[in-house]
Enzyme design. Sequence first.
Site, mmCIF file in Angstrom:
data_model
loop_
_atom_site.group_PDB
_atom_site.id
_atom_site.type_symbol
_atom_site.label_atom_id
_atom_site.label_comp_id
_atom_site.label_asym_id
_atom_site.label_seq_id
_atom_site.Cartn_x
_atom_site.Cartn_y
_atom_site.Cartn_z
ATOM 1 N N ASN A 1 -1.318 19.296 8.733
ATOM 2 C CA ASN A 1 0.134 19.169 8.567
ATOM 3 C C ASN A 1 0.393 18.879 7.089
ATOM 4 O O ASN A 1 0.122 17.769 6.618
ATOM 5 C CB ASN A 1 0.643 18.031 9.464
ATOM 6 C CG ASN A 1 2.138 17.838 9.369
ATOM 7 O OD1 ASN A 1 2.806 18.498 8.568
ATOM 8 N ND2 ASN A 1 2.661 16.940 10.171
ATOM 9 N N ARG B 1 0.633 23.020 11.376
ATOM 10 C CA ARG B 1 2.022 22.753 11.735
ATOM 11 C C ARG B 1 2.915 23.450 10.706
ATOM 12 O O ARG B 1 2.749 23.240 9.506
ATOM 13 C CB ARG B 1 2.294 21.252 11.705
ATOM 14 C CG ARG B 1 3.733 20.974 12.032
ATOM 15 C CD ARG B 1 4.167 19.639 11.532
ATOM 16 N NE ARG B 1 5.563 19.445 11.854
ATOM 17 C CZ ARG B 1 6.380 18.687 11.146
ATOM 18 N NH1 ARG B 1 5.937 18.046 10.097
ATOM 19 N NH2 ARG B 1 7.630 18.559 11.496
ATOM 20 N N HIS C 1 11.330 19.354 15.792
ATOM 21 C CA HIS C 1 10.513 18.480 16.662
ATOM 22 C C HIS C 1 10.142 19.191 17.970
ATOM 23 O O HIS C 1 9.860 18.531 18.967
ATOM 24 C CB HIS C 1 11.260 17.178 17.043
ATOM 25 C CG HIS C 1 11.556 16.263 15.906
ATOM 26 N ND1 HIS C 1 12.740 15.582 15.784
ATOM 27 C CD2 HIS C 1 10.811 15.897 14.836
ATOM 28 C CE1 HIS C 1 12.734 14.840 14.696
ATOM 29 N NE2 HIS C 1 11.568 15.027 14.097
ATOM 30 N N ARG D 1 19.349 9.823 7.327
ATOM 31 C CA ARG D 1 20.248 10.979 7.511
ATOM 32 C C ARG D 1 21.446 10.579 8.367
ATOM 33 O O ARG D 1 21.288 9.856 9.355
ATOM 34 C CB ARG D 1 19.517 12.123 8.207
ATOM 35 C CG ARG D 1 18.413 12.741 7.392
ATOM 36 C CD ARG D 1 17.870 13.968 8.144
ATOM 37 N NE ARG D 1 16.633 14.427 7.570
ATOM 38 C CZ ARG D 1 15.512 14.631 8.267
ATOM 39 N NH1 ARG D 1 15.481 14.433 9.576
ATOM 40 N NH2 ARG D 1 14.430 15.053 7.662
ATOM 41 N N MET E 1 13.959 0.523 11.613
ATOM 42 C CA MET E 1 14.550 -0.138 12.781
ATOM 43 C C MET E 1 14.084 -1.585 12.944
ATOM 44 O O MET E 1 14.828 -2.447 13.372
ATOM 45 C CB MET E 1 14.213 0.683 14.033
ATOM 46 C CG MET E 1 14.814 0.178 15.297
ATOM 47 S SD MET E 1 16.600 0.027 15.188
ATOM 48 C CE MET E 1 17.122 1.698 15.538
ATOM 49 N N GLU F 1 9.022 4.768 21.224
ATOM 50 C CA GLU F 1 7.798 4.214 21.808
ATOM 51 C C GLU F 1 7.726 2.695 21.669
ATOM 52 O O GLU F 1 7.072 2.031 22.473
ATOM 53 C CB GLU F 1 6.559 4.813 21.100
ATOM 54 C CG GLU F 1 6.358 6.286 21.367
ATOM 55 C CD GLU F 1 5.385 6.940 20.392
ATOM 56 O OE1 GLU F 1 4.541 6.230 19.805
ATOM 57 O OE2 GLU F 1 5.471 8.170 20.216
ATOM 58 N N GLU G 1 1.721 15.578 18.778
ATOM 59 C CA GLU G 1 1.933 16.949 18.317
ATOM 60 C C GLU G 1 0.609 17.613 17.935
ATOM 61 O O GLU G 1 0.432 18.814 18.147
ATOM 62 C CB GLU G 1 2.892 16.944 17.118
ATOM 63 C CG GLU G 1 4.299 16.542 17.532
ATOM 64 C CD GLU G 1 5.146 16.010 16.395
ATOM 65 O OE1 GLU G 1 5.947 16.776 15.872
ATOM 66 O OE2 GLU G 1 5.017 14.817 16.047
HETATM 67 P P1 AMP Z 1 8.089 7.740 13.146
HETATM 68 O O1 AMP Z 1 8.875 8.578 12.195
HETATM 69 O O2 AMP Z 1 7.954 8.345 14.519
HETATM 70 O O3 AMP Z 1 6.786 7.251 12.591
HETATM 71 O O4 AMP Z 1 8.968 6.420 13.377
HETATM 72 C C1 AMP Z 1 9.195 5.531 12.335
HETATM 73 C C2 AMP Z 1 10.207 4.504 12.745
HETATM 74 O O5 AMP Z 1 9.804 3.821 13.951
HETATM 75 C C3 AMP Z 1 10.306 3.381 11.715
HETATM 76 O O6 AMP Z 1 11.252 3.700 10.774
HETATM 77 C C4 AMP Z 1 10.724 2.203 12.514
HETATM 78 O O7 AMP Z 1 12.132 2.126 12.415
HETATM 79 C C5 AMP Z 1 10.381 2.528 13.959
HETATM 80 N N1 AMP Z 1 9.449 1.546 14.533
HETATM 81 C C6 AMP Z 1 8.106 1.491 14.422
HETATM 82 N N2 AMP Z 1 7.625 0.399 15.082
HETATM 83 C C7 AMP Z 1 8.686 -0.235 15.619
HETATM 84 C C8 AMP Z 1 8.850 -1.423 16.399
HETATM 85 N N3 AMP Z 1 7.816 -2.161 16.757
HETATM 86 N N4 AMP Z 1 10.109 -1.758 16.776
HETATM 87 C C9 AMP Z 1 11.172 -1.011 16.405
HETATM 88 N N5 AMP Z 1 11.084 0.100 15.671
HETATM 89 C C10 AMP Z 1 9.853 0.505 15.269
#
Ligand code: AMP
Length: 406
Positions: A7, A91, A180, A241, A284, A334, A384
Amino acid sequence: MKILVINTGSSSIKYQLIDMEGKEVLSKGLLERIGLPNPVLNHKLNDGKIHVIQAHIKDHEEGMKLILDTLLDEKLGAIKSLSDIDAVGHRVVHAGEKYASSVRITSDVINALEECSELAPLHNPPNLMGISAAQKLLPDVPHVAVFDTAFHQAMPPKAYLYAIPMSFYDKYGIRRYGFHGTSHRYVARRAGEMLGKNWRVLKIVTCHLGNGASMAAIDKGKSVDTSMGFTPLEGLYMGTRCGNIDPAIVIFLEEKENLTPQQVYDLLNKKSGMLGASGVSSDMRDIEDHSANGDKRARTSLEMYAYQIKRYIGSYVAAMNGIDVLVFTAGIGENSPLIRKMVCENMDYLGIEIDESKNEVRGKERIISSDNSKVEVMVIPTNEELVIAEDTEKIVKEGIEELPIV
Ligand code: AMP
């Protein structure tokens, strides 16, 4: 069969070497800062420890070479010879309307992807650099492209067309493509497996809630609608975004703030979303912490986030005339019981009810709906890379050019 999954971003290469026999990840890692000062390769060892390698890497070909050398390394690696790699799965973000499934990479495919680069100027050119580098270093094995857009090509025109003059669709291909797709496809299929049902008979809403976020309505195995659009800017609001806003705001801001189109584009892509709405962070976890400590703006931004997911669920239930399964995936989906709870509360009219104790889960597959819930609500970590490896294996084993759409 051992498959290398690649990727490639503009300055990064993410990789996984997967043994398809046991679907086992033999090795994985991430090379970042290609062409920048201090490139770094974080290579994950079998015992879970990260081995850090620093080297001067001027381009993607040098980067790919470092990755292959690391995979061959006696102590760090997972293979004895490059001939242990049977195929490479790439990817690729955008295939426009050209491909609705994964394809073996030929010169025609490369030409088609170059044509699509205008639609994904930040993503397709680095993807193509990754393909070119890997083909140079592994010239004797098949290379396969798996597209983010492909799964959503099943959408009907009523879902993908915008109500602007159709000449712009004809001239520039302006329509909803969605992204996605590999993740939405994986979690929908996995939901069927976990429930012991064929996903091709189910009505599924999938919520991929990561730094980038999108939702999909999947009716009997086909994506019939999705929230991202012509670009990944549409739909849910994300880390930085803005998601859906009134398009008139763009013109208003240009005039009032004396901004160029590019400045407004950057504002909506890089300074909006969670970062803009919370005033705290694009992450988050930070927003949840601030909200728990009484920050009202952070709390409101959580409510805005959950509310728009709710609205999409409602519209997708209407689009499919029902829902059997609701899936949460990606970083937030998740790992955030709070967001899942906020999304699912007061949804009993639609038959959605979660069990609060089952919902206390992070990063693991679990059915979190209550015994009374008519809809199965599930947490499924996305994978993925596995889908890319499986598609690659199928194309190579069956000796075909393109996966059939079933
Ligand atoms: P991803 O792009 O799928 O890696 O997701 C990234 C986002 O997942 C981060 O910006 C966080 O906001 C969120 N994230 C990861 N771990 C947690 C957690 N334990 N609780 C809440 N949000 C999380």
